[in-house]
Design a protein around this motif. Sequence first.
Motif, PDB file in Angstrom:
ATOM      1  N   ALA A 242       0.730  -1.281  -0.026  1.00 24.65           N
ATOM      2  CA  ALA A 242       0.031   0.032   0.006  1.00 24.65           C
ATOM      3  C   ALA A 242       0.912   1.376   0.045  1.00 24.65           C
ATOM      4  N   LYS A 243       0.216   2.271  -0.296  1.00 26.19           N
ATOM      5  CA  LYS A 243       1.072   3.568  -0.593  1.00 26.19           C
ATOM      6  C   LYS A 243       1.753   3.778   0.921  1.00 26.19           C
ATOM      7  N   GLY A 244       3.103   4.051   0.840  1.00 23.51           N
ATOM      8  CA  GLY A 244       3.701   4.464   2.036  1.00 23.51           C
ATOM      9  C   GLY A 244       4.561   3.165   2.581  1.00 23.51           C
ATOM     10  N   GLU A 245       4.070   1.837   2.142  1.00 23.00           N
ATOM     11  CA  GLU A 245       4.709   0.545   2.662  1.00 23.00           C
ATOM     12  C   GLU A 245       5.906   0.112   1.702  1.00 23.00           C
ATOM     13  N   GLU A 246       6.638  -0.572   2.258  1.00 24.49           N
ATOM     14  CA  GLU A 246       7.967  -1.062   1.350  1.00 24.49           C
ATOM     15  C   GLU A 246       7.152  -2.258   0.673  1.00 24.49           C
ATOM     16  N   ARG A 247       7.701  -2.428  -0.625  1.00 19.59           N
ATOM     17  CA  ARG A 247       7.300  -3.407  -1.422  1.00 19.59           C
ATOM     18  C   ARG A 247       7.937  -4.628  -1.046  1.00 19.59           C
ATOM     19  N   LEU A 248       7.129  -6.009  -1.551  1.00 16.71           N
ATOM     20  CA  LEU A 248       7.891  -7.156  -1.185  1.00 16.71           C
ATOM     21  C   LEU A 248       8.833  -7.467  -1.981  1.00 16.71           C
ATOM     22  N   LYS A 249       9.923  -8.142  -1.600  1.00 20.15           N
ATOM     23  CA  LYS A 249      11.144  -8.312  -2.152  1.00 20.15           C
ATOM     24  C   LYS A 249      10.823  -9.604  -2.964  1.00 20.15           C
ATOM     25  N   ILE A 250      11.478  -9.718  -4.360  1.00 17.99           N
ATOM     26  CA  ILE A 250      11.760 -10.626  -5.251  1.00 17.99           C
ATOM     27  C   ILE A 250      12.796 -11.474  -5.221  1.00 17.99           C
ATOM     28  N   GLY A 251      12.889 -12.590  -5.193  1.00 17.57           N
ATOM     29  CA  GLY A 251      14.054 -13.652  -5.508  1.00 17.57           C
ATOM     30  C   GLY A 251      14.020 -14.377  -6.438  1.00 17.57           C
TER      31      GLY A 251
ATOM     32  N   GLY B  58      15.708 -13.442   2.097  1.00 18.52           N
ATOM     33  CA  GLY B  58      14.867 -12.449   2.320  1.00 18.52           C
ATOM     34  C   GLY B  58      13.676 -12.311   1.342  1.00 18.52           C
ATOM     35  N   ALA B  59      13.610 -13.025   0.301  1.00 25.68           N
ATOM     36  CA  ALA B  59      12.545 -12.987  -0.796  1.00 25.68           C
ATOM     37  C   ALA B  59      11.319 -13.377   0.036  1.00 25.68           C
ATOM     38  N   ASP B  60      10.151 -12.411  -0.521  1.00 26.14           N
ATOM     39  CA  ASP B  60       8.823 -12.560  -0.106  1.00 26.14           C
ATOM     40  C   ASP B  60       8.128 -13.396  -1.228  1.00 26.14           C
TER      41      ASP B  60
ATOM     42  N   GLU C  64       1.354 -20.043  -3.340  1.00 26.88           N
ATOM     43  CA  GLU C  64       0.518 -19.520  -4.343  1.00 26.88           C
ATOM     44  C   GLU C  64       1.046 -17.981  -4.879  1.00 26.88           C
ATOM     45  N   ARG C  65       1.948 -17.238  -4.180  1.00 28.68           N
ATOM     46  CA  ARG C  65       2.388 -15.877  -4.815  1.00 28.68           C
ATOM     47  C   ARG C  65       3.576 -16.428  -5.615  1.00 28.68           C
TER      48      ARG C  65
ATOM     49  N   ALA D 217       8.657 -17.155 -20.017  1.00 29.83           N
ATOM     50  CA  ALA D 217       8.248 -15.982 -19.096  1.00 29.83           C
ATOM     51  C   ALA D 217       7.079 -15.231 -19.639  1.00 29.83           C
ATOM     52  N   THR D 218       7.016 -15.123 -21.028  1.00 29.26           N
ATOM     53  CA  THR D 218       5.836 -14.330 -21.565  1.00 29.26           C
ATOM     54  C   THR D 218       4.559 -15.267 -21.071  1.00 29.26           C
ATOM     55  N   ALA D 219       4.600 -16.454 -21.280  1.00 29.63           N
ATOM     56  CA  ALA D 219       3.645 -17.382 -20.893  1.00 29.63           C
ATOM     57  C   ALA D 219       2.696 -17.106 -19.385  1.00 29.63           C
ATOM     58  N   VAL D 220       3.627 -16.509 -18.598  1.00 30.71           N
ATOM     59  CA  VAL D 220       3.170 -16.377 -17.300  1.00 30.71           C
ATOM     60  C   VAL D 220       3.303 -14.657 -16.896  1.00 30.71           C
ATOM     61  N   ALA D 221       3.242 -14.111 -17.900  1.00 28.16           N
ATOM     62  CA  ALA D 221       3.196 -12.575 -17.621  1.00 28.16           C
ATOM     63  C   ALA D 221       1.982 -12.137 -17.071  1.00 28.16           C
ATOM     64  N   ASP D 222       0.895 -12.835 -17.059  1.00 25.24           N
ATOM     65  CA  ASP D 222      -0.227 -12.238 -16.297  1.00 25.24           C
ATOM     66  C   ASP D 222       0.215 -12.253 -14.704  1.00 25.24           C
ATOM     67  N   LYS D 223       0.803 -13.443 -14.470  1.00 28.20           N
ATOM     68  CA  LYS D 223       1.358 -13.349 -13.182  1.00 28.20           C
ATOM     69  C   LYS D 223       2.476 -12.579 -12.494  1.00 28.20           C
ATOM     70  N   LEU D 224       3.253 -12.253 -13.876  1.00 31.09           N
ATOM     71  CA  LEU D 224       4.367 -11.179 -13.394  1.00 31.09           C
ATOM     72  C   LEU D 224       3.951  -9.851 -13.599  1.00 31.09           C
ATOM     73  N   ALA D 225       2.747  -9.531 -14.060  1.00 35.45           N
ATOM     74  CA  ALA D 225       2.406  -7.979 -14.149  1.00 35.45           C
ATOM     75  C   ALA D 225       2.236  -7.499 -12.998  1.00 35.45           C
ATOM     76  N   PRO D 226       1.503  -8.124 -11.754  1.00 40.60           N
ATOM     77  CA  PRO D 226       1.331  -7.382 -10.513  1.00 40.60           C
ATOM     78  C   PRO D 226       2.621  -6.998 -10.064  1.00 40.60           C
ATOM     79  N   LEU D 227       3.648  -7.563 -10.402  1.00 39.34           N
ATOM     80  CA  LEU D 227       5.027  -7.450  -9.680  1.00 39.34           C
ATOM     81  C   LEU D 227       5.871  -6.462 -10.421  1.00 39.34           C
ATOM     82  N   SER D 228       5.512  -5.724 -11.509  1.00 40.12           N
ATOM     83  CA  SER D 228       6.149  -4.733 -12.102  1.00 40.12           C
ATOM     84  C   SER D 228       5.917  -3.366 -11.591  1.00 40.12           C
ATOM     85  N   LEU D 229       7.062  -2.644 -11.832  1.00 32.45           N
ATOM     86  CA  LEU D 229       7.242  -1.277 -11.397  1.00 32.45           C
ATOM     87  C   LEU D 229       6.775  -0.227 -12.252  1.00 32.45           C
ATOM     88  N   THR D 230       6.616   1.063 -11.827  1.00 35.91           N
ATOM     89  CA  THR D 230       6.628   2.004 -12.838  1.00 35.91           C
ATOM     90  C   THR D 230       7.805   2.324 -13.693  1.00 35.91           C
TER      91      THR D 230
END
Length: 726
Positions: A19-28, A224-226, A271-272, A302-315
């Motif tokens: 959420a706004k102001g919170e640290e994003r989840l870390k990706i490993g 430390g990956a979430d 699941e995530r 990787a493209t085949a799971v783009a729908d799962k990766l999209a929520p992890l994208s940054l601006t």
Amino acid sequence: MFRYLILCLSLTLATALPAKGEERLKIGLALSGGGARGAAHIGVLRELERLKVPIDYIAGTSIGAIIGAAYASGMSTAEIEKTMVDTNWDDIFNDQPPRKDRSIRRKFDDRIFQINNEIGLSGGKLKLPSGVVQGQKLQLLLDKLFVPVADVQNFNQLPTPFRAVATDIATSRPVVLDSGSLSTAVRASMSVPTVFATVNIDDHILVDGGISNNLPVDVARGMGADIVIAVDIGSPLLGAEELESAIGVTVQLTNILVRRTTDAQIATLTERDILITPELAAFSASDFKNSVSIIPNGAEAATAVADKLAPLSLTQSEYGQHQVARDIRQNAYPVVSFITIENDSALSEAYLLSKLRQKLGERLDFEQLEEDIGLLYGLEIFQTINYNVVEENGATGLVVNAQQKPWGPNYLQFGLRYSSDLFDNNNLGLTLGYTITPLNIWNGEWRSILQLGEEPGVETELNQPLGIGSPYYVNGSVALSNERFNIFLDGNKISQVRAKKFGATGAVGREFGNWGDLRAGLNRFFSNNSIEIGQPDDNVSDADGGEFFMRFRIDTLDDAFFPARGVNGFVQWLSSRTALGADTEFDQAQVDLTGAATFGSHTFLLGGRYYSTFRGAAPIQNNFRLGGLFELPGFIENELSGQDLYLLRVAYQRKIASLFNTSPYLGLTLQHGQVFQNEEDINLADGITAGGIWLGWNSFVGPIYLGYGWAETGDQSVYMIIGSPF
């Protein structure tokens, strides 16, 4: 339905994005092993970058460790791809140093010990290398790749924190490498048992991490990956039709072991977490030549799971900031202020340092350093020689680590020489050598050779350089030999002589880099000559020797037996004098030179030989011999013998289709030569023209030749030769 989809998307985003102001989840990112199939990892990384998915931690095994460490060090996907494509992997997996890098003494060994593999001998026990490939060239590639971060000892301090996974072969447990030399950690992670030599780190004997954890999901999570993105490029199990050989069964057992560790890690995904499995059925783990074709498969997966990766994208702005932080790399060409040698051999550190041309106070010259290390490796004393760039007291320096072969320094070497005309002329020779090197800090060497077969003999030799890095040396040897010589009359063989000789040689010499050698010395020997076949001959008698000689040798061939370029030959002067103990006085001169040049796929060899005896007549043991596929075809080996000879030869060779996983050569040769009993009889018009055709290839027992020769005299012969043809 639309509201339901919006609700699901909102919940997905809520689990991945802060959420706004919170640290994003870390990706490993967890990258599995799989040999050449690992090129797919590059495609995955490229797609993650396109989707602006940040990677906070990387854990890799085997090829996944190489790709992961390269990316973690700050390399771009384009740079990694270029390295993968440009690397000659066949050469990387071949420890034999290029012949141009080998010392001149080791080059001369090629015609003595045709079987490359050596066995250590210590305390009465035989010792073998821990792997077929020692990893020297791979280590140098990794050293160069990671020089920009070579001073980083804690892998958390890399642009992207990184872990390499290896296996302790003594306990079978995984070992997570998080500090030390990045190149050594990666090298350990991909040390396939029995293929690559083991790597020792902190009392662990390490081999490929795929045995214990081929897909290090837990390691990435432990960093430390979430959220873990796991990329599985492991080889599938073989089908029943592929299990009909011992090799197939062995590969299957390895695949089962690796597959179990991979499946166990996949079972821990939540699941995530996201699993990416590229379609790689068309590629094998050894298919490095097709790495370019493998990369797109990773991107597609990787493209085949783009729908799962999209929520992890940054601006765009956020991802740009992430990349800026990741792209901070150290200076790839540091100024070298000091050089430290780490060496566990008998050679002095000063000797090794004398061979490095890197100047202090100047930027690191990679090409020169690798050339110098290649020449040191060409001494064939060390298992590996690698380097690290380090920071000490604010100064940047170079640490060169030279690890002696653990199965040395005493070695058994082997040679096989067999020749036959497939009828009644068969010659077999077995050579066994025992070498101690380095004998001392100046790189002295002691070698003893036992020769069994048709011409048996034994020799022991000491070669001692005269200082640290000195090209000058002294050489002494004692030998007992037993050779055969033929005597002809009007073109007919009338007798065969056995010449037994016992003597000693002392010489001083100078080496010219790794391409030439000049020495001068004395031979003193006692001989016993007897008629083995034929009628007694008054001209055949014992003849002790006392000789002065001077010999210059050159060898720049890129291959001792099937060269594409270079020159090989020698010039020798020998003077026999009664004042030195000889029974007869005479002088001999010998000139022998062969050159090779290649144009496209066509190789041409041109050479000549002129041996002459003058100012007297030489005894039988000093006669010159001629005959054989490469020394006047049509005649059997050493069929002709005399006081003088000449030989002119031209040859053509070309690689043809693969045979027994080697590249055989088809060759043609045309020669003109003859032997004479008196110097004044030498006449080109009296020479014999002969030609030959042959098929040859390098095997594990040395070169093998099958050929046919014909001479204008009507002499014909077929040839089968194993070992040196000369």
